[in-house]
Design a protein around this motif. Structure first.
Motif, PDB file in Angstrom:
ATOM      1  N   ALA A 104       0.827  -1.218   0.000  1.00  0.00           N
ATOM      2  CA  ALA A 104       0.000   0.000   0.000  1.00  0.00           C
ATOM      3  C   ALA A 104       0.853   1.256   0.000  1.00  0.00           C
ATOM      4  O   ALA A 104       0.506   2.268  -0.605  1.00  0.00           O
ATOM      5  CB  ALA A 104      -0.919  -0.004   1.220  1.00  0.00           C
TER       6      ALA A 104
ATOM      7  N   VAL B 159      -4.129  -5.589  -0.969  1.00  0.00           N
ATOM      8  CA  VAL B 159      -3.301  -4.418  -0.714  1.00  0.00           C
ATOM      9  C   VAL B 159      -2.858  -4.499   0.744  1.00  0.00           C
ATOM     10  O   VAL B 159      -3.660  -4.327   1.663  1.00  0.00           O
ATOM     11  CB  VAL B 159      -4.102  -3.125  -0.981  1.00  0.00           C
ATOM     12  N   ASN B 160      -1.573  -4.827   0.934  1.00  0.00           N
ATOM     13  CA  ASN B 160      -1.056  -5.070   2.284  1.00  0.00           C
ATOM     14  C   ASN B 160      -0.453  -3.779   2.872  1.00  0.00           C
ATOM     15  O   ASN B 160      -0.213  -2.822   2.152  1.00  0.00           O
ATOM     16  CB  ASN B 160       0.008  -6.176   2.214  1.00  0.00           C
TER      17      ASN B 160
ATOM     18  N   TRP C 279      -1.891  -1.750   4.849  1.00  0.00           N
ATOM     19  CA  TRP C 279      -2.894  -0.693   4.787  1.00  0.00           C
ATOM     20  C   TRP C 279      -2.884   0.126   6.077  1.00  0.00           C
ATOM     21  O   TRP C 279      -3.258   1.290   6.097  1.00  0.00           O
ATOM     22  CB  TRP C 279      -4.284  -1.295   4.520  1.00  0.00           C
ATOM     23  N   ASP C 280      -2.429  -0.507   7.172  1.00  0.00           N
ATOM     24  CA  ASP C 280      -2.367   0.192   8.459  1.00  0.00           C
ATOM     25  C   ASP C 280      -1.366   1.348   8.414  1.00  0.00           C
ATOM     26  O   ASP C 280      -1.459   2.297   9.189  1.00  0.00           O
ATOM     27  CB  ASP C 280      -1.976  -0.784   9.570  1.00  0.00           C
TER      28      ASP C 280
ATOM     29  N   VAL D 119      -0.863   3.452   5.974  1.00  0.00           N
ATOM     30  CA  VAL D 119      -1.214   4.537   5.054  1.00  0.00           C
ATOM     31  C   VAL D 119      -2.073   5.578   5.773  1.00  0.00           C
ATOM     32  O   VAL D 119      -2.998   5.238   6.496  1.00  0.00           O
ATOM     33  CB  VAL D 119      -2.001   3.950   3.856  1.00  0.00           C
TER      34      VAL D 119
ATOM     35  N   LYS E 195      -4.995   8.016   6.016  1.00  0.00           N
ATOM     36  CA  LYS E 195      -6.237   7.913   5.257  1.00  0.00           C
ATOM     37  C   LYS E 195      -7.193   9.083   5.525  1.00  0.00           C
ATOM     38  O   LYS E 195      -7.201   9.653   6.607  1.00  0.00           O
ATOM     39  CB  LYS E 195      -6.974   6.626   5.636  1.00  0.00           C
TER      40      LYS E 195
ATOM     41  N   THR F 172      -9.557   7.674   0.591  1.00  0.00           N
ATOM     42  CA  THR F 172      -8.313   6.951   0.291  1.00  0.00           C
ATOM     43  C   THR F 172      -8.558   5.618  -0.415  1.00  0.00           C
ATOM     44  O   THR F 172      -7.941   5.315  -1.433  1.00  0.00           O
ATOM     45  CB  THR F 172      -7.506   6.697   1.589  1.00  0.00           C
ATOM     46  N   ILE F 173      -9.488   4.828   0.141  1.00  0.00           N
ATOM     47  CA  ILE F 173      -9.736   3.506  -0.453  1.00  0.00           C
ATOM     48  C   ILE F 173     -10.221   3.670  -1.891  1.00  0.00           C
ATOM     49  O   ILE F 173      -9.758   2.980  -2.794  1.00  0.00           O
ATOM     50  CB  ILE F 173     -10.794   2.714   0.369  1.00  0.00           C
TER      51      ILE F 173
ATOM     52  N   PHE G  96      -8.245  -4.743   1.200  1.00  0.00           N
ATOM     53  CA  PHE G  96      -7.236  -3.928   1.895  1.00  0.00           C
ATOM     54  C   PHE G  96      -6.967  -4.585   3.241  1.00  0.00           C
ATOM     55  O   PHE G  96      -7.884  -4.722   4.051  1.00  0.00           O
ATOM     56  CB  PHE G  96      -7.766  -2.503   2.074  1.00  0.00           C
TER      57      PHE G  96
ATOM     58  N   SER H 235      -3.898  -5.775   6.551  1.00  0.00           N
ATOM     59  CA  SER H 235      -2.589  -5.567   7.159  1.00  0.00           C
ATOM     60  C   SER H 235      -2.143  -6.895   7.747  1.00  0.00           C
ATOM     61  O   SER H 235      -2.777  -7.419   8.657  1.00  0.00           O
ATOM     62  CB  SER H 235      -2.681  -4.515   8.264  1.00  0.00           C
TER      63      SER H 235
END
Length: 446
Positions: free
Chosen positions: A273, A299-300, A302-303, A305, A307, A311-312, A333, A335
């Motif tokens: 991500a 999408v790894n 995600w934590d 990023v 936001k 964002t998504i 998405f 983590s």
């Protein structure tokens, strides 16, 4: 018990100028350096699907060698041999009758012999058997069994060589067809978190994530049980070659991916991500798409990023844009670090794997097609209009349909896509590609 062969992989190894690309082109059809079948993607000619008699296999080009000095040639040949030994079921060792037997050939032969993989020794540039046969016998000294004389340029001896290559396919691993467990390949660039993802799913550090240069190993199959259901995960994570040049790493990664994807039904493409979706991700996605597998894009990290409420949405747009040839893929998405949304991964695997194996009855398909044709007139050219007679599903994994028409030339890609969308509107088919074969049937037969 029904066994299904995985498609065997054959790799070509040899010194510079022995004719590897000429042989590759002779087998794969003329210069296929850029494969145009996937919109939006051009590919280096690293692999090609070949059929001989009624056997098909994937041919791999292990990479060119820059002739610089003897030492460099030898170290690069070892590199090639290593790639071949790690990814291939059968290895073609190509030598050149005109250059004769050289020291580097003997050293690579030693490596290949130790690999325990079947090796077919092929002597190229034998344009005339009368003239060169005595020189071909010199290659018996490599201790690799019978040398097979060919001329890649004149396509001499290629059939006998292929007979020999496919005679070794009996040793290719089989997949048990009665094994109902979904087979999932986890693929992606190095360092996107493939191992961490599997470790988190397993709840233990089974895959050693180490940064020691050169820790490579074959794809590992890991069994994971979730909610009482078993899954087999095929992982390509063991690739950590810090000291290798980027191109080689990329080639290695693509070959690794081809062999893992070949054995799976569902492909999970892991994207980082924090990096966004890259061209390299698109290359890997292209392999799964070309081979008709069900696809989930994970999408790894995600934590990590930052936001806001869009964002998504923005990230999804970007992924859809870069991977425009696979709009059917599901996006998740997650983590791997915190475990966020990982249970959802299993639900999604179940769903796409069901869709990948879904059958639709002929009656219903023809209703959808008739309705589609009524809503949007088929194209015509010079007064001749396309007519669609009949549609039927002929295979699953991926779902494959045959449409009978009056003129194949008139069935444009865009109209096929329109019919596909109508079928998807009714049945979803989320996560799986659909394949269409267009057949001509003359009016008088109809």
């Amino acid at each position: 018990m029904a066994k299904k062969k995985t498609k065997p992989i054959v790799a070509v190894v040899g010194r510079p100028n022995v004719g590897k690309s000429t042989l590759f082109n002779a087998l794969a059809g003329e210069n296929i350096s850029i494969v145009k079948d996937t919109p939006g993607i051009t590919r280096d000619r690293i692999y090609a699907d070949i059929s001989w008699l009624d056997t098909s296999f994937t041919l791999i080009d292990t990479g060119g060698i820059e002739p610089d000095s003897k030492d460099i040639i030898l170290s690069q040949m070892r590199e090639q041999a290593e790639i071949a030994m790690e990814t291939a079921d059968v290895i073609i060792f190509l030598v050149d009758v005109k250059q004769g037997l050289v020291d580097a050939d003997a050293k690579v032969a030693d490596m290949l012999r130790r690999s325990q993989k079947p090796v077919v020794l092929v002597v190229n540039k034998v344009d005339s058997y009368e003239k060169y046969m005595a020189d071909v016998y010199e290659f018996y000294n490599l201790g690799m069994g019978d040398p097979h004389p060919i001329s890649a340029v004149n396509r001499l001896g290629i059939g006998d060589m292929l007979d020999e290559v496919i005679s070794h396919f009996g040793e290719v691993p089989e997949i048990d067809e009665e094994d109902e467990r979904p087979r999932v390949a986890i693929v992606g660039k190095p360092n996107v978190g493939k191992s961490s993802l599997i470790n988190k799913l397993l709840g233990e550090d089974r895959l050693i994530v180490s940064d020691i240069a050169g820790t490579t190993r074959d794809a590992v199959d890991t069994e994971i049980t979730f909610n009482g259901k078993d899954y087999v995960f095929i992982d390509t994570a063991g690739l950590r070659r810090k000291n290798k040049i980027k191109e080689e790493l990329e080639r290695f990664m693509i070959l690794r991916t081809v062999s893992a994807v070949e054995r799976a039904e569902v492909v999970v493409l892991v994207i980082d991500a924090s990096e966004g979706v890259t061209e390299q991700d698109a290359k890997i996605a292209g392999i799964a798409h070309d081979r008709g597998k069900a696809v989930i894009i994970v999408v790894n990290k995600w934590d990590a990023v930052e936001k806001d409420d869009k964002t998504i949405y923005r990230f999804t747009e970007k992924v859809r844009d870069t991977l425009s040839f696979m709009t059917y893929a599901e996006i998740l998405f997650v983590s791997a670090k915190t475990g966020q949304r990982l249970p959802k991964l299993f639900e999604t695997i179940d769903m796409v794997s069901e869709n990948h194996a879904m059958r639709v009855s002929t009656g219903v398909l023809n209703e959808i097609m008739t309705e589609a044709v009524a809503m949007q007139q088929p194209p015509s050219d010079k007064g001749k209009r396309l007519r669609l007679y009949y549609i039927t599903q002929v295979a699953v994994k991926p779902p494959t349909f045959v449409i009978f028409v009056n003129d194949k030339e008139l069935m444009h890609f865009s109209y096929t896509r329109y019919i596909e969308n109508q079928i998807r509107n009714t049945f979803g088919f989320k996560g799986t590609p659909l394949k269409f074969i267009i057949r001509e049937r003359k009016d008088k037969e109809s």
